[in-house]
Design an enzyme around this catalytic site. Sequence first.
Site, PDB file in Angstrom:
ATOM      1  N   SER A 112     -25.059 -31.626  -1.378  1.00 15.15           N
ATOM      2  CA  SER A 112     -23.748 -31.239  -2.252  1.00 15.15           C
ATOM      3  C   SER A 112     -23.833 -30.650  -3.405  1.00 15.15           C
ATOM      4  O   SER A 112     -25.145 -30.982  -4.043  1.00 15.15           O
ATOM      5  CB  SER A 112     -23.065 -32.824  -2.467  1.00 15.15           C
ATOM      6  OG  SER A 112     -21.977 -32.447  -3.343  1.00 15.15           O
ATOM      7  N   LYS A 138     -27.711 -38.101  -3.370  1.00 12.33           N
ATOM      8  CA  LYS A 138     -27.864 -36.777  -2.453  1.00 12.33           C
ATOM      9  C   LYS A 138     -29.166 -36.058  -3.160  1.00 12.33           C
ATOM     10  O   LYS A 138     -30.045 -35.617  -2.471  1.00 12.33           O
ATOM     11  CB  LYS A 138     -26.720 -35.860  -2.921  1.00 12.33           C
ATOM     12  CG  LYS A 138     -25.551 -36.458  -2.101  1.00 12.33           C
ATOM     13  CD  LYS A 138     -25.796 -36.280  -0.594  1.00 12.33           C
ATOM     14  CE  LYS A 138     -24.297 -36.513   0.041  1.00 12.33           C
ATOM     15  NZ  LYS A 138     -24.533 -36.506   1.622  1.00 12.33           N
ATOM     16  N   TYR A 162     -23.318 -41.096  -6.828  1.00 12.44           N
ATOM     17  CA  TYR A 162     -23.249 -40.384  -5.412  1.00 12.44           C
ATOM     18  C   TYR A 162     -24.127 -39.020  -5.448  1.00 12.44           C
ATOM     19  O   TYR A 162     -24.999 -38.854  -4.581  1.00 12.44           O
ATOM     20  CB  TYR A 162     -21.852 -39.982  -5.308  1.00 12.44           C
ATOM     21  CG  TYR A 162     -21.471 -38.877  -4.213  1.00 12.44           C
ATOM     22  CD1 TYR A 162     -21.818 -38.953  -2.907  1.00 12.44           C
ATOM     23  CD2 TYR A 162     -21.017 -37.632  -4.673  1.00 12.44           C
ATOM     24  CE1 TYR A 162     -21.711 -37.884  -1.848  1.00 12.44           C
ATOM     25  CE2 TYR A 162     -20.744 -36.548  -3.712  1.00 12.44           C
ATOM     26  CZ  TYR A 162     -21.054 -36.626  -2.185  1.00 12.44           C
ATOM     27  OH  TYR A 162     -20.912 -35.657  -1.475  1.00 12.44           O
TER      28      TYR A 162
HETATM   29  N1  UFG Z   1      -7.246 -31.436  -8.928  1.00 10.43           N
HETATM   30  C1  UFG Z   1      -6.119 -31.954  -9.389  1.00 10.43           C
HETATM   31  N2  UFG Z   1      -5.039 -32.853  -8.882  1.00 10.43           N
HETATM   32  C2  UFG Z   1      -5.499 -33.422  -7.972  1.00 10.43           C
HETATM   33  C3  UFG Z   1      -6.980 -33.372  -7.273  1.00 10.43           C
HETATM   34  C4  UFG Z   1      -7.582 -32.417  -7.677  1.00 10.43           C
HETATM   35  O1  UFG Z   1      -5.587 -31.118 -10.255  1.00 10.43           O
HETATM   36  O2  UFG Z   1      -4.678 -34.333  -7.415  1.00 10.43           O
HETATM   37  C5  UFG Z   1      -8.288 -30.581  -9.576  1.00 10.43           C
HETATM   38  C6  UFG Z   1      -9.288 -31.139 -10.122  1.00 10.43           C
HETATM   39  O3  UFG Z   1      -9.270 -31.491 -11.406  1.00 10.43           O
HETATM   40  C7  UFG Z   1     -10.454 -29.982  -9.901  1.00 10.43           C
HETATM   41  C8  UFG Z   1      -9.833 -29.353  -8.586  1.00 10.43           C
HETATM   42  O4  UFG Z   1      -8.595 -29.911  -8.338  1.00 10.43           O
HETATM   43  O5  UFG Z   1     -10.498 -29.151 -10.922  1.00 10.43           O
HETATM   44  C9  UFG Z   1     -10.684 -29.995  -7.283  1.00 10.43           C
HETATM   45  O6  UFG Z   1     -10.742 -31.253  -7.325  1.00 10.43           O
HETATM   46  P1  UFG Z   1     -11.211 -31.948  -5.935  1.00 10.43           P
HETATM   47  O7  UFG Z   1     -11.151 -33.337  -6.107  1.00 10.43           O
HETATM   48  O8  UFG Z   1     -10.638 -31.404  -4.702  1.00 10.43           O
HETATM   49  O9  UFG Z   1     -12.954 -31.757  -5.777  1.00 10.43           O
HETATM   50  P2  UFG Z   1     -14.079 -31.715  -6.929  1.00 10.43           P
HETATM   51  O10 UFG Z   1     -14.509 -30.383  -7.315  1.00 10.43           O
HETATM   52  O11 UFG Z   1     -13.628 -32.721  -8.200  1.00 10.43           O
HETATM   53  O12 UFG Z   1     -15.179 -32.801  -5.899  1.00 10.43           O
HETATM   54  C10 UFG Z   1     -15.877 -32.275  -4.916  1.00 10.43           C
HETATM   55  C11 UFG Z   1     -16.072 -33.179  -3.835  1.00 10.43           C
HETATM   56  C12 UFG Z   1     -17.033 -34.376  -4.427  1.00 10.43           C
HETATM   57  C13 UFG Z   1     -18.214 -33.774  -4.891  1.00 10.43           C
HETATM   58  C14 UFG Z   1     -18.090 -32.569  -6.115  1.00 10.43           C
HETATM   59  C15 UFG Z   1     -18.985 -32.026  -6.599  1.00 10.43           C
HETATM   60  O13 UFG Z   1     -14.912 -33.536  -3.246  1.00 10.43           O
HETATM   61  O14 UFG Z   1     -17.195 -35.185  -3.403  1.00 10.43           O
HETATM   62  O15 UFG Z   1     -17.011 -31.667  -5.301  1.00 10.43           O
HETATM   63  O16 UFG Z   1     -19.569 -31.306  -5.717  1.00 10.43           O
HETATM   64  F1  UFG Z   1     -19.110 -34.676  -5.756  1.00 10.43           F
END
Ligand code: UFG
Length: 368
Positions: free
Chosen positions: A127, A155, A151
């Site tokens: 990841s 990895k 997490y």
């Molecule tokens: N976001 C919102 N509202 C929501 C959900 C997300 O505004 O309800 C925003 C977050 O703040 C972020 C973007 O959308 O800016 C993406 O968020 P995600 O939760 O979809 O994804 P992340 O980048 O936070 O997380 C992903 C994976 C994790 C991993 C991470 C880093 O889900 O498992 O990338 O690689 F750890």
Amino acid sequence: MPRAKILVTGGAGFIGSHTCVALIEAGYQPLVLDTLVNSDARSLQRVGCITGLQPLLLRCDVRDGAALDRVFAEHAIEAVVHLAGLKAVGESVADPLAYYDVNLAGTLALVQAMGRAGVRTLVFSSSATVYGDARHSPIPESAPYAAVNPYGRSKAMVENLLADLAHADPRWGIACLRYFNPVGAHESGLLGERPHGPPANLMPYISQVAAGEREYLLVHGADYETIDGTGVRDYVHVMDVAEGHVAALRHAAREPGILMTNLGTGRGASVLEVVCAFERASGRRIALRIGPRRPGDAPAYWADARNAQARLGWRARRDLDQMCADSWRWQAANPHGFDDPVPPMQPPWLGADLQIFHATSNLGHSNA
Ligand code: UFG
């Protein structure tokens, strides 16, 4: 020619089931090893509907070395794609030992069993989280390990374990794939992501707002120094990610050593850009509320995607509009996920060859 058997751990999950589709389309026979703790066996029926070949499900845990020995003894497995693991950042902070047990000890048990069986070709699901709060995007693979939660550290530890193994024994061929943000669904609308409970991730949440299942999307912060103030990520279509596993498998089978590579598009999109693309794809309005920043979120990052192109000949081919269109097709056709019956129509996405294969195969039965 019989299909080469590939063991896919975690193969019933979101990325695993799409990877099974890509493997079958590339001429392989996936065997799925999964506990079903975070996944649904019916995803494999959907794989069968799409490809005409339903993978056999072996319901067992990667930490169970004796069970793995039996799997390798009973099936002539040529390589392993290892996706089984835990992946919720918040949960990993609350229960770190579970993450080191499943992700780290699970991989150790798996490679030990592979060694005993003489199977030394492995693709590992890593990841972009191993980079932590990388300050400069695009992020190259040479960026240091800087994971900020258990997490991500689990990895990174697995990558180190595999690197040590590959350096100690040149018979191993290993590829670690650092996914950025996999989203979307298979273009058929038969296979996609159905999280248990309220989605933690952006795309499934937006899908459920578009479907009327949730009232609005809470945007986690609009005061970042980004194009519109919202967080920027590198969203990559899950079928591109799935095809990346096929490219990585071919690479690991022919080149000894270890390869670490990003799987991303090389482009970032903000939360509001994703919302606009989803509105275009679905024809629905996505209601929004702006909330505070989510603790632990980085403002913006995206992949340097050049290494995957150079080493694997792989690049993401599907754009954000297609990611949204495919997510919406899956959501609209399966509002209850795998509880919805498989649509009875003749699938238009199957070519003539596959339709014949479909008609003559034992759909619904194991193919081991
Ligand atoms: N976001 C919102 N509202 C929501 C959900 C997300 O505004 O309800 C925003 C977050 O703040 C972020 C973007 O959308 O800016 C993406 O968020 P995600 O939760 O979809 O994804 P992340 O980048 O936070 O997380 C992903 C994976 C994790 C991993 C991470 C880093 O889900 O498992 O990338 O690689 F750890």
